[in-house]
Design a protein around this motif. Structure first.
Motif, short mmCIF file in Angstrom:
data_model
loop_
_atom_site.label_atom_id
_atom_site.label_comp_id
_atom_site.label_asym_id
_atom_site.label_seq_id
_atom_site.Cartn_x
_atom_site.Cartn_y
_atom_site.Cartn_z
N SER A 44 32.72 37.08 24.59
CA SER A 44 32.18 36.80 26.12
C SER A 44 30.57 37.38 26.18
O SER A 44 30.27 38.27 25.83
N GLY A 45 30.14 36.66 27.00
CA GLY A 45 28.71 37.07 27.29
C GLY A 45 27.88 37.36 26.43
O GLY A 45 26.97 38.36 26.42
N ASN A 83 35.00 34.73 36.09
CA ASN A 83 36.45 34.57 35.43
C ASN A 83 37.22 35.73 34.87
O ASN A 83 38.41 35.94 35.10
N PHE A 84 36.47 36.91 34.46
CA PHE A 84 37.12 38.01 34.22
C PHE A 84 37.55 38.94 35.41
O PHE A 84 38.57 39.29 35.55
N GLY A 89 45.05 39.03 26.20
CA GLY A 89 43.69 38.88 26.57
C GLY A 89 43.52 39.69 27.66
O GLY A 89 44.22 40.80 28.00
N ALA A 90 42.34 39.27 28.68
CA ALA A 90 41.83 40.04 29.57
C ALA A 90 43.12 40.24 30.71
O ALA A 90 43.23 41.48 31.25
N ALA A 91 43.56 39.11 31.34
CA ALA A 91 44.83 39.48 32.33
C ALA A 91 45.92 40.15 31.79
O ALA A 91 46.35 41.16 32.43
N GLY A 118 30.66 36.05 35.54
CA GLY A 118 31.45 36.97 35.61
C GLY A 118 32.70 37.02 36.24
O GLY A 118 33.60 37.89 36.51
N GLY A 160 50.63 36.85 25.90
CA GLY A 160 49.00 36.90 25.82
C GLY A 160 48.31 38.29 25.87
O GLY A 160 48.64 39.06 26.98
N GLU A 169 33.79 27.11 28.48
CA GLU A 169 33.87 28.57 28.73
C GLU A 169 35.35 28.84 29.32
O GLU A 169 35.84 29.84 29.48
N ASN A 186 30.09 39.87 30.25
CA ASN A 186 29.77 39.79 31.52
C ASN A 186 30.96 39.94 32.40
O ASN A 186 31.55 39.48 32.81
N GLU A 201 50.89 38.89 21.36
CA GLU A 201 49.82 38.13 21.01
C GLU A 201 50.01 37.41 19.48
O GLU A 201 50.25 38.13 18.73
N HIS A 202 49.55 36.20 19.68
CA HIS A 202 49.83 35.71 18.32
C HIS A 202 48.56 35.98 17.50
O HIS A 202 48.90 35.84 16.26
N GLU A 225 43.62 32.78 33.62
CA GLU A 225 43.04 31.54 33.58
C GLU A 225 44.04 30.51 33.36
O GLU A 225 43.81 29.11 33.81
N THR A 238 45.99 28.33 23.18
CA THR A 238 47.12 27.32 23.00
C THR A 238 47.63 26.82 24.31
O THR A 238 47.18 27.30 25.28
#
Ligand code: FAD
Length: 388
Positions: A46-47, A373-374, A13-15, A371, A11, A332, A52, A34-35, A361, A170
């Protein structure tokens, strides 16, 4: 052909990116899978396109989890100030909106660009369009994609939740947790618009677009923010926030006139006690069309003091029973996830399977709107990345 790394991260993404940066800076050989055809698609949307990216008032109370203490350690060791320092190092212009929410001045692309640049500096290998076919554990973790095999002693699962499948969500993270025997708290859509019953929908939803400042409450939580009527139900920040706590068939209590007394003028004996006066009073707090419509359904049965007191109560605790939510298509965030009892709060490593980490997540830690969750993605990603 088998490729060896120190860490495989599923993944981008952010994390996952934060984890890759922190581990890469510690000279670990890191590969991110990353798929999608590019990294961080959710960051980009986002935001409202401005991301955010954190909240300066971030506290453990801003998160839901079956263990409210779990997130404390990671949040304390990677704070909003740490992320702001990174943003400032990259000279990204930002501003504070209401309630401590920090947004990019220009575009969420700035945040993604920053993370990509940090990954390059940390020599992180990125594999886009990765179709992950199999993950197993021998002496190492072994990951098979359509055309290659990768091995490492560490596997970090950062595949996010189920929200917004059309941009790539997914169930891989939950599937892997189950495969390795980790318990999962049943996920549900959070920060999501609520739908109304047919009866309420026909009463209110032609007013779509009308908003009001309210306090929305359920399950011991309450949020004072805007509520918005939609074509299918209710949304706006107050409703999105409370949706994360809502479970059918609970009602949601909505205070339509926070800290105001709608019937105060009726104490004056000269005030005529009738619907015209009441409508005029309610219209002081609510959009006229919404005030009228709400009164159609809640007109007092008489004009006694007792009946007016009941009406006053009802304006501050309008009980509405949503039919459901708009689901993962519109949520979200995904609440629930990998049970925190399975993970170390310091490192996010599985307690039973050394080398297996879950971050972001996919873990049963869910932030409020604004903000948070980020901030959880950065903090949990950093906690794992620094432990590798
Ligand atoms: C519309 C919208 C707006 C939002 N705005 C904000 C905001 O402004 N502020 C805020 O704090 N939060 C916001 N959020 C929430 C925030 O985006 C997420 O909580 C955060 O991105 C979670 O980070 P993550 O890395 O855990 O998951 P994600 O960022 O979702 O990253 C997971 C990555 O894993 C990839 N992946 C998934 N399955 C696979 C697979 N099988 N194989 C390979 N890769 C896979 C995905 O493509 C994705 O790139 C928003 C969410 C949405 C949907």
């Amino acid at each position: 052909m088998t490729h060896s790394f120190d860490t495989l991260i599923l993944g981008g993404g952010a994390a996952g990116l934060m984890c890759a940066i922190e581990a890469g800076k510690r000279r670990r050989r890191v590969a991110v899978f990353e798929h999608a055809d590019r990294l961080g698609k959710k960051i980009l949307i986002s935001g409202g396109g401005r991301c955010n990216f954190t909240n300066v008032h971030c506290r453990p109370e801003n998160f839901l989890s079956s263990n409210p203490h779990f997130a404390k350690s990671a949040l304390a060791r990677y704070t909003p100030a740490d992320f702001i320092a990174l943003v400032e190092k990259h000279r990204i212009p930002y501003h504070e909106k209401a309630l401590g929410q920090l947004f990019c001045n220009r575009s969420a692309r700035d945040i993604l660009g920053m993370l990509e640049a940090e990954c390059r500096d940390a020599a992180v290998s990125i594999f886009l369009n990765s179709n992950i076919q199999q993950v197993e554990r021998t002496t190492d973790f072994v990951l098979r994609t359509a055309n290659a095999e990768f091995r490492a002693p560490v596997l970090v699962v950062a595949t996010g939740g189920l929200s917004i499948p059309k941009i790539g969500a997914t169930s891989l993270g939950y599937d892997l947790a189950r495969q390795f025997g980790l318990a999962i708290r049943e996920p549900w859509p959070g920060l999501v618009p609520l739908t109304l019953s047919d009866e309420d929908r026909s009463r209110y939803c032609d007013l779509a677009g009308v908003s009001a400042e309210v306090v929305a409450a359920c399950a011991g939580q309450q949020f004072r923010e805007k509520m918005l009527v939609t074509h299918r139900g209710l949304s706006g920040p107050a409703i999105l926030q409370i949706s994360s706590y809502w479970k059918k068939p609970q009602p949601i209590l909505i205070d339509l006139a926070p800290e105001r007394e709608v019937t105060a003028s009726f104490r004056d004996s000269k005030t005529p006690r009738n619907l015209v006066t009441l409508r005029t009073e309610l219209r002081k707090f609510l959009a006229h069309r919404f005030a009228d419509r709400w009164l159609d359904a809640h007109a007092p049965i008489s004009w006694t003091n007792h009946a007016l007191a009941n009406l006053e109560k009802e304006t501050h605790a309008w009980a509405i029973s949503p039919a459901g939510t708009e689901g993962y298509e519109k949520a979200e965030v995904t609440a629930g996830g990998v049970d925190t009892d399975e993970l170390s709060p310091k490192t996010m490593e599985s307690r039973n399977i050394p080398g297996l980490f879950f971050i972001g997540e996919v873990v049963d830690v869910t932030g409020h709107l604004g903000g948070f969750n980020f901030q959880w993605a950065w903090a949990s990603g950093a906690a794992a990345g620094r432990a590798l």
